[in-house]
Design a protein around this motif. Structure first.
Motif, short mmCIF file in Angstrom:
data_model
loop_
_atom_site.label_atom_id
_atom_site.label_comp_id
_atom_site.label_asym_id
_atom_site.label_seq_id
_atom_site.Cartn_x
_atom_site.Cartn_y
_atom_site.Cartn_z
N PHE A 110 1.16 3.88 -32.18
CA PHE A 110 2.38 3.63 -32.93
C PHE A 110 2.09 3.27 -34.39
O PHE A 110 2.95 3.44 -35.25
CB PHE A 110 3.20 2.52 -32.27
CG PHE A 110 3.93 2.97 -31.05
CD1 PHE A 110 5.12 3.67 -31.17
CD2 PHE A 110 3.44 2.73 -29.78
CE1 PHE A 110 5.81 4.11 -30.05
CE2 PHE A 110 4.11 3.17 -28.64
CZ PHE A 110 5.30 3.87 -28.77
N ALA A 111 0.89 2.78 -34.66
CA ALA A 111 0.52 2.51 -36.05
C ALA A 111 0.30 3.80 -36.83
O ALA A 111 0.36 3.81 -38.07
CB ALA A 111 -0.73 1.65 -36.12
N ASN A 112 0.02 4.89 -36.11
CA ASN A 112 -0.14 6.21 -36.72
C ASN A 112 0.86 7.16 -36.07
O ASN A 112 0.50 7.95 -35.19
CB ASN A 112 -1.56 6.72 -36.52
CG ASN A 112 -2.59 5.83 -37.18
OD1 ASN A 112 -2.91 5.97 -38.35
ND2 ASN A 112 -3.12 4.87 -36.41
N PRO A 113 2.13 7.09 -36.46
CA PRO A 113 3.18 7.84 -35.77
C PRO A 113 2.91 9.35 -35.76
O PRO A 113 2.33 9.90 -36.69
CB PRO A 113 4.44 7.52 -36.58
CG PRO A 113 4.12 6.27 -37.32
CD PRO A 113 2.65 6.31 -37.59
N VAL A 114 3.36 9.99 -34.70
CA VAL A 114 3.25 11.44 -34.59
C VAL A 114 4.26 12.08 -35.53
O VAL A 114 5.46 11.78 -35.47
CB VAL A 114 3.52 11.90 -33.14
CG1 VAL A 114 3.49 13.42 -33.06
CG2 VAL A 114 2.49 11.29 -32.19
N VAL A 115 3.77 12.92 -36.42
CA VAL A 115 4.63 13.64 -37.35
C VAL A 115 4.52 15.13 -37.03
O VAL A 115 3.43 15.69 -37.01
CB VAL A 115 4.22 13.39 -38.82
CG1 VAL A 115 5.12 14.19 -39.76
CG2 VAL A 115 4.28 11.91 -39.14
N ARG A 116 5.64 15.76 -36.75
CA ARG A 116 5.64 17.16 -36.34
C ARG A 116 6.16 18.04 -37.47
O ARG A 116 7.27 17.86 -37.97
CB ARG A 116 6.50 17.35 -35.09
CG ARG A 116 6.09 16.43 -33.94
CD ARG A 116 6.74 16.81 -32.65
NE ARG A 116 6.23 18.08 -32.16
CZ ARG A 116 6.63 18.65 -31.02
NH1 ARG A 116 7.53 18.05 -30.28
NH2 ARG A 116 6.13 19.80 -30.64
N GLY A 117 5.34 18.98 -37.89
CA GLY A 117 5.73 19.93 -38.92
C GLY A 117 5.76 21.34 -38.36
O GLY A 117 6.04 21.55 -37.17
N ASP A 118 5.49 22.32 -39.21
CA ASP A 118 5.47 23.71 -38.76
C ASP A 118 4.41 23.91 -37.69
O ASP A 118 3.26 23.47 -37.83
CB ASP A 118 5.18 24.63 -39.94
CG ASP A 118 6.37 24.78 -40.86
OD1 ASP A 118 7.48 25.05 -40.36
OD2 ASP A 118 6.21 24.61 -42.09
N SER A 119 4.80 24.56 -36.62
CA SER A 119 3.89 24.86 -35.51
C SER A 119 4.45 26.06 -34.76
O SER A 119 5.58 26.50 -35.03
CB SER A 119 3.78 23.65 -34.57
OG SER A 119 4.95 23.52 -33.78
N PRO A 120 3.69 26.61 -33.82
CA PRO A 120 4.21 27.75 -33.05
C PRO A 120 5.49 27.46 -32.27
O PRO A 120 6.13 28.38 -31.77
CB PRO A 120 3.05 28.06 -32.10
CG PRO A 120 1.83 27.60 -32.82
CD PRO A 120 2.27 26.36 -33.54
N THR A 121 5.87 26.19 -32.15
CA THR A 121 7.11 25.84 -31.44
C THR A 121 8.17 25.25 -32.36
O THR A 121 9.29 25.02 -31.92
CB THR A 121 6.83 24.83 -30.31
OG1 THR A 121 6.44 23.57 -30.88
CG2 THR A 121 5.73 25.34 -29.39
#
Length: 496
Positions: free
Chosen positions: A375-386
């Motif tokens: 949680f200290a390094n939150p997941v950030v989602r950008g451009d991806s195949p999905t």
């Protein structure tokens, strides 16, 4: 002479000492489930591939819709091509859990949920293996079994279902080994499972061969064989009947039973990667497991009861027929084979040693530290195949409400962004006829594509940049490209 009653301090000391493992081997047996569970949980927490499935997007969106409406949708509320058509939201409970996790911590929260599920699955299986196998053998069997889950280690409801499958299965096997029916408390697990994922059907099916093994074992071991075998058979039959009733306690009732068979019977599923047969040109985890099993059976003369052998053989066949079932073959095979492998290796069943409170606190602290780091390094989602983030951002707002033709893997992201897709991961709802028409268009069949454009009044298209249809659309006179990058391409129809 009467014994004096020990003081509370002495009693506490006795309990602590009794709970501490007295030898390194006992310490390993006690720590083995927790260490393996923590390792697999950490893997899910920090490996980005866990979020590489397009369905994760729409599962969270579906759970969010249910929380907002406090109901399970009986019809499709998301796509425009199937709007209002019947939809069996058979994974509704899993989707609600995913939405709650996302609300609590974004995608880091979702990953934490599935990390906990993977840890529970691994810990329960490791604990059962430690009862029957020596430490080295238990470790090898666990690694082979859990590695079969690797290709399916994704943030989707099936991983939550595996966390229920293992305690369900090990409880059935333990009851068979004790020569008694399963505990009735397992029925609560079945109620949850039936609302979580359609694989509950597999859990029900496992009761039959394990019950048969219990009856055969009762006939061999009891003094009054027929009477004892009858009592065992009756107990398992009553449990099976109760489990069937428990599985009906869902918003869908009997429809929940029909759904898995309806999906498996659809012809288009072979076009979906997880439903295809295993590619024998590559080495798969299940092949390693089967080779290892064959070697041990020959060299150690392992005797496997017929019902357990049928379970392993049936799962192996399912895994090679549909890649998605490799995970079931690995996990269930490891548990089913633990007892016969233990006999072959000269191990005697025993309860795992208990951890001291200090050791338990240590494992809890380790788990909390891992979660804190995540949680200290939150997941950030950008451009991806999905997730075509940039491409969708370049689509004018006025166009987002118009009918879109999209690549299959982008449907979930569109739903998550409140854009109605043409198609998404709910292939069971769309049906064979629709799917085959869509697949024809995606194969760059111009006539098939134009039929869909006319039928559904398609106004724009969001396509995988690597798809052949993107190049075909670029040649059509009434289409122009609006945006393109390495992930996706956007096309707009210029004619009404």
């Amino acid at each position: 002479m009467p014994h004096s009653k020990p003081s509370s301090r002495e009693a506490s000391l006795d309990i602590t000492l009794a709970s501490k493992p007295r030898t390194p081997l006992a310490w390993y047996r006690a720590s083995f489930p927790y260490a393996e569970a923590l390792a697999v949980g950490a893997l899910v927490l920090f490996v980005p591939a866990v979020l590489n499935d397009p369905d994760s997007w729409w599962h969270v969106a579906a759970g969010t819709w249910m929380l907002a409406h406090l109901s399970v949708p009986p019809v499709d509320p998301f796509s425009f091509s199937m709007a209002g058509q019947p939809w069996v939201a058979h994974e509704w409970l899993a989707e609600v859990l995913m939405a709650l996790a996302w609300r609590a911590g974004g995608w880091s929260g979702v990953v934490a949920l599935f990390g906990a599920a993977a840890a529970l699955m691994t810990g329960c299986l490791a604990r059962y293996l430690a009862r029957h196998l020596r430490p080295l053998a238990a470790t090898v069997v666990l690694l082979i079994g859990v590695s079969c889950v690797g290709p399916s280690l994704l943030a989707r409801p099936h991983l939550l279902a595996l966390a229920l499958l293992v305690p369900w299965l090990t409880s059935l096997l333990s009851a068979q080994e004790r020569r008694e029916p399963p505990p009735w408390s397992l029925l609560l697990l079945m109620v949850v499972w039936a609302n979580l994922h359609a694989s509950f059907i597999f859990g029900l099916a496992l009761i039959v061969p394990i019950a048969l093994d219990a009856v055969v074992d009762a006939l061999r071991s009891a003094d009054q064989k027929s009477a004892h075998a009858w009592r065992v058979a009756r107990g398992w039959a009553l449990f099976l009947a109760a489990a069937l009733v428990a599985a009906l306690i869902t918003p869908h009732g009997i429809e929940g039973f029909r759904f898995p068979f309806q999906l498996a019977g659809m012809k288009h599923v072979v076009s979906i990667g997880e439903w295809r047969p295993l590619d024998l040109h590559k080495l798969h985890q299940i092949e390693i497991g089967l080779v290892a099993l064959a070697y041990v059976v020959v060299t150690r003369r392992v005797r496997i009861a017929l019902p357990r052998g049928l379970i392993v053989a049936g799962l192996a066949w399912l895994a090679f027929a549909h890649g998605r079932h490799e995970m079931l073959a690995g996990i269930v095979g490891a548990a089913v084979l633990a007892e016969p492998l233990g006999r072959a290796f000269g191990s005697t069943p025993q309860d795992p040693a208990r951890l001291s409170w200090r050791a338990a606190a240590c494992w809890i602290v380790c788990a909390v530290l891992l979660l804190t780091l995540r949680f200290a390094n939150p997941v950030v989602r950008g451009d991806s195949p999905t997730s075509p983030v940039s491409a969708l951002a370049h689509v004018p707002a006025s166009l987002l409400d118009e009918p879109v033709f999209n690549s299959y893997e982008f449907g979930g992201y569109l739903i998550f962004q409140h854009v109605r897709p043409f198609i998404d991961g709910r292939a069971d709802m769309y049906g064979d006829a629709f799917m085959f028409a869509y697949l024809d268009a995606m194969r760059s069949d111009r006539a098939a594509f134009e039929r869909l454009v006319q039928q559904y009044r398609i106004r724009w298209a969001l396509l995988d940049a690597r798809s052949g249809i993107a190049g075909m659309i670029a040649t059509l006179p009434d289409w122009r490209r609006l945006y393109a990058d390495g992930t996706a391409q956007v096309y707009v129809r210029t004619l009404p």
